[in-house]
Design an enzyme around this catalytic site. Structure first.
Site, short mmCIF file in Angstrom:
data_model
loop_
_atom_site.label_atom_id
_atom_site.label_comp_id
_atom_site.label_asym_id
_atom_site.label_seq_id
_atom_site.Cartn_x
_atom_site.Cartn_y
_atom_site.Cartn_z
N ARG A 148 0.78 -1.33 0.22
CA ARG A 148 0.44 -0.13 0.41
C ARG A 148 0.57 0.98 0.14
O ARG A 148 2.45 1.43 0.12
CB ARG A 148 -1.03 -0.03 0.49
N ASN A 163 -3.90 7.93 3.59
CA ASN A 163 -3.69 7.48 5.46
C ASN A 163 -2.42 7.80 5.30
O ASN A 163 -1.22 7.44 4.88
CB ASN A 163 -3.93 5.99 4.59
N GLU A 164 -1.91 8.55 6.66
CA GLU A 164 -0.76 8.47 7.76
C GLU A 164 -0.10 9.37 6.26
O GLU A 164 1.45 8.77 6.25
CB GLU A 164 -0.65 7.52 7.85
N CYS A 185 10.76 9.31 -8.59
CA CYS A 185 10.22 9.55 -10.02
C CYS A 185 10.77 10.13 -10.94
O CYS A 185 10.67 11.74 -10.79
CB CYS A 185 8.61 8.91 -10.06
N CYS A 211 8.66 13.60 -10.23
CA CYS A 211 9.21 14.17 -8.58
C CYS A 211 10.90 14.66 -9.36
O CYS A 211 11.03 16.03 -8.69
CB CYS A 211 10.06 13.14 -8.26
N GLU A 260 -7.07 7.31 14.82
CA GLU A 260 -6.32 5.98 15.08
C GLU A 260 -6.28 5.82 16.45
O GLU A 260 -5.32 6.28 16.57
CB GLU A 260 -6.02 4.90 14.11
C1 GLA Z 1 -1.57 2.76 11.01
C2 GLA Z 1 -2.42 2.62 9.58
C3 GLA Z 1 -3.67 1.47 9.79
C4 GLA Z 1 -3.08 0.78 10.44
C5 GLA Z 1 -2.72 0.60 11.50
C6 GLA Z 1 -1.78 -0.38 12.29
O1 GLA Z 1 -1.32 3.51 11.79
O2 GLA Z 1 -2.59 4.34 9.77
O3 GLA Z 1 -4.22 1.56 8.86
O4 GLA Z 1 -1.93 -0.35 9.53
O5 GLA Z 1 -0.76 1.27 11.52
O6 GLA Z 1 -1.39 -0.84 13.60
ZN ZN Z 2 7.10 10.23 -7.43
#
Ligand code: GLA
Ligand code: ZN
Length: 651
Positions: free
Chosen positions: A104, A142-143, A151, A154, A304
């Protein structure tokens, strides 16, 4: 009310389970459910052909149970069809080609081709859901880690960024100090992204180049977040938009910059499940929480929150000790969280994170962790006006992304880490019951009495100006070793003694320094106490300052290690070394007493006190952040707290 949320992945479960899960959440008192985080492939199985039926159903089901939706843009996980058809969307870790897909976060945040696809999926989601009455807020991606992609897109963008910043190559060469090792550039195309080539240590590259590469990466990330937020706002200008930041002491983007275009600061809070046995280790989640509150200088959200023992990114972690789930959630509230969403409801039965536990284990049966969550909710329900309060702090602690960038790439001594001294100073405040705001270094200092300035290595002109004015007007400043080392380009300031731009403020200068690394030594305070020190020793010469601690032993026996100076109406301390926890505590206690700031001196180590106040009342949070029971006097009472127990007193 403080809101409790749940991170839920409806697409992982048969729809027949949703009803049962949501009913249980509703019964517990959950108020919002975060969905769709990684679900791009389910939402757009083929280019331009969307399947919203399942998400419609999930959103309706959540609404039926009286809960709100935090909707995520699924852009962290583009579908495999997209990568195949549009390989330009892929992140490159080396200049040889794109990374392997199937995990991911492989997207290149800067790629114009990728941005086009982001635009399509985010627009489609926003058009359909932004004005849906159940949709409360948005989480982007996400994060989002700092863009590290190398690339061709970039590379070009990095070259353009440098051109924009420096105008001419002569200027860039001068500012980067490329005379060393024949590093001069004679054409913009020679500027390359920084790749982590096997066999090459980061310390061998030109630090000025690396610093700008990091700044560039952070600017791409911030712009990527702003780009997504802009799409949603086209459909709902007043949408509440955030993203789930993670605070990693080793690989941090510029969170302050990233959140500028967002409405609420939000954070993924995973405090340690095993508390260290060495009581000198700093482990409290409190620092990260205060830093996130400082991003917008307002209360924040946890998207989270630790719900079960992790797995996948490391071996499975130990299970949560009794009290941990509840205690850590309330600790987040104690530092200004107004919404705490738990990761995640059920533990996945498939995929890489099948052993990264949520609240419920694979069986899905109610368990000890869920019971603790219920208790946390009940505790918070007793204080329905808590969200109308915040932390008012007499103390500011300054940090800067530039410091983190510069110091993670150039260790100052064996084991030296940028975040160590900020965390030590921060912990001492909590252990004295004094609120502290962790704020970005160039922010206004109005309203504070004490400003802690640990390791301000890359000099920021605005910060320097603020600190001089602050001390002149009566404030107390605490500087440390490695302040004033570098100019804004990341090159050492030559021709004057450390702490260079801060020397007049500190009233002392560094005659020599000794990067002692892991070695342990001692200092003797004017108070008659000795303290263990490590990592770094500035051998100080007082100009107008007075010494308040001196080194013991070795060739600098008796040399000042900590000094105190009067400046204007204020006072400036310089700590030239890295001490044990008691050193910071005693020093801050002296400072707070002199200023008449209320302290709790009797707290056992690991006990933290913060206060939330405002329209909703005044609440004192007392948290035992240790694995042992504690007992101590507080406000004329004897307080006993179990491991990880939080006590909330209405004042
Ligand atoms: C991160 C991600 C989540 C998951 C958790 C697991 O914080 O944002 O998708 O992978 O870790 O601890
Ligand atoms: Zn790139």
């Amino acid at each position: 009310m403080i809101q409790i949320g749940i991170d839920y992945y409806p697409e992982h479960w048969d729809a027949s389970l949703w009803e049962k899960d949501l009913a249980q959440m509703e019964a517990i008192g959950v108020s919002c459910v975060r969905v769709a985080e990684f679900a791009w492939a389910k939402l757009e199985p083929q280019e331009g052909s969307f399947d919203f039926a399942w998400l419609d159903e999930a959103v309706e089901a959540i609404a039926r149970h009286g809960m709100k939706v935090i909707l995520c843009t699924p852009t962290n996980c583009p579908p495999d069809w997209l990568y195949r058809q549009y390989p330009d969307c892929l992140q490159w870790n080396t200049e040889q080609g794109p990374t392997y897909t199937g995990i991911r976060g492989h997207r290149c945040q800067s790629s114009p081709v990728f941005r086009g696809h982001v635009e399509r999926i985010v627009s489609a989601l926003a058009q359909r859901y932004a004005n849906h009455p159940a949709v409360y807020a948005w989480q982007l991606d996400n994060e989002i880690e700092t863009n590290q992609c190398v690339c061709p897109s970039c590379r070009e963008k990095f070259q353009a960024w440098c051109r924009e910043k420096y105008g001419t190559l002569e200027n860039l060469n001068r500012c980067w100090g490329t005379d060393v090792w024949s590093g001069q550039y004679s054409d913009w195309s020679q500027l390359r992204p920084h790749t982590k080539l096997a066999g090459y240590q980061i310390g061998w590259y030109n630090p000025a180049y690396i610093l700008d590469w990091e700044r560039f990466g952070a600017s791409v990330t911030a712009e990527y977040a702003a780009f997504q937020a802009g799409i949603i706002r086209r459909y709902k200008p007043d949408a509440i938009i955030t993203t789930n930041a993670c605070f990693s002491p080793v690989n941090q983007t510029d969170l302050h910059l990233e959140f500028q275009s967002l409405n609420v600061a939000a954070y993924d809070n995973y405090p340690p499940v095993r508390l260290p046995e060495d009581s000198e280790e700093v482990y409290s989640a409190a620092f990260g929480l205060d830093l996130i509150r400082g991003l917008k200088r307002k209360n924040f959200w946890i998207l989270e929150q630790l719900g079960g023992p992790g797995g996948c990114w490391g071996p499975m972690a130990p299970n949560l000790e009794p009290g941990m789930l509840e205690g850590y959630a309330l600790q987040a509230v104690a530092h200004g969280a107004d919404l705490v969403s738990f990761f995640r409801w059920r533990t996945a039965v498939s995929g890489a994170e099948m052993f990264c536990h949520g609240l419920l284990d694979h069986s899905g049966k109610p368990n000890r962790r869920l019971r603790e969550l219920c208790q946390a909710v009940q505790t918070l329900q007793k204080h329905p006006y808590l969200d109308k309060t915040t932390l008012v702090s007499p103390v500011a602690l300054l940090y800067g992304a530039n410091q983190a960038f510069a110091l993670r790439n150039q260790r100052q001594s064996d084991g030296f880490r940028y975040w160590t001294q900020p965390q030590l100073l921060h912990e001492a405040c909590g252990n004295l019951g004094v609120n502290v705001d962790v704020i970005e270094e160039a922010q206004s200092l109005a309203g504070y009495h004490v400003v802690l300035v640990p390791v301000h290595t890359v000099v920021n002109a605005k910060t320097v100006e603020n600190l001089y004015a602050f001390a002149r007007d009566g404030g107390t400043v605490v500087l440390t070793d490695r302040c004033g080392v570098k100019n804004e380009y990341g090159n050492c300031i030559g021709g004057e003694e450390l702490p260079t731009v801060f020397a007049a403020l500190a009233g002392c200068h560094v005659e020599e320094y000794d990067p002692i690394g892991q070695q342990k030594q001692e200092i003797l305070g004017k108070n008659g106490k000795t303290y263990a020190i490590t990592s770094w020793c500035d051998l100080l010469q007082c100009d107008s300052a007075e010494p308040i601690a001196r080194y013991l032993g070795r060739y600098y026996d008796g040399t000042p290690a900590i000094t105190k100076n009067s400046y204007g109406k204020g006072c400036v301390y310089y700590i030239g070394t890295v001490g044990e926890k008691a050193m910071y505590r005693d020093l801050l206690l002296e400072i707070f007493r002199a200023l008449g700031i209320a302290v709790q001196e009797q707290l056992p180590r690991g006990v933290e006190i913060t206060t939330r106040s405002g329209e909703g009342g005044t609440y004192r949070f007392t948290f035992n952040n240790t694995a042992a029971p504690v007992c101590f006097p507080l406000g004329g009472e004897e307080i006993r707290l179990k491991p990880l127990e939080m006590r909330i007193d209405v004042m």
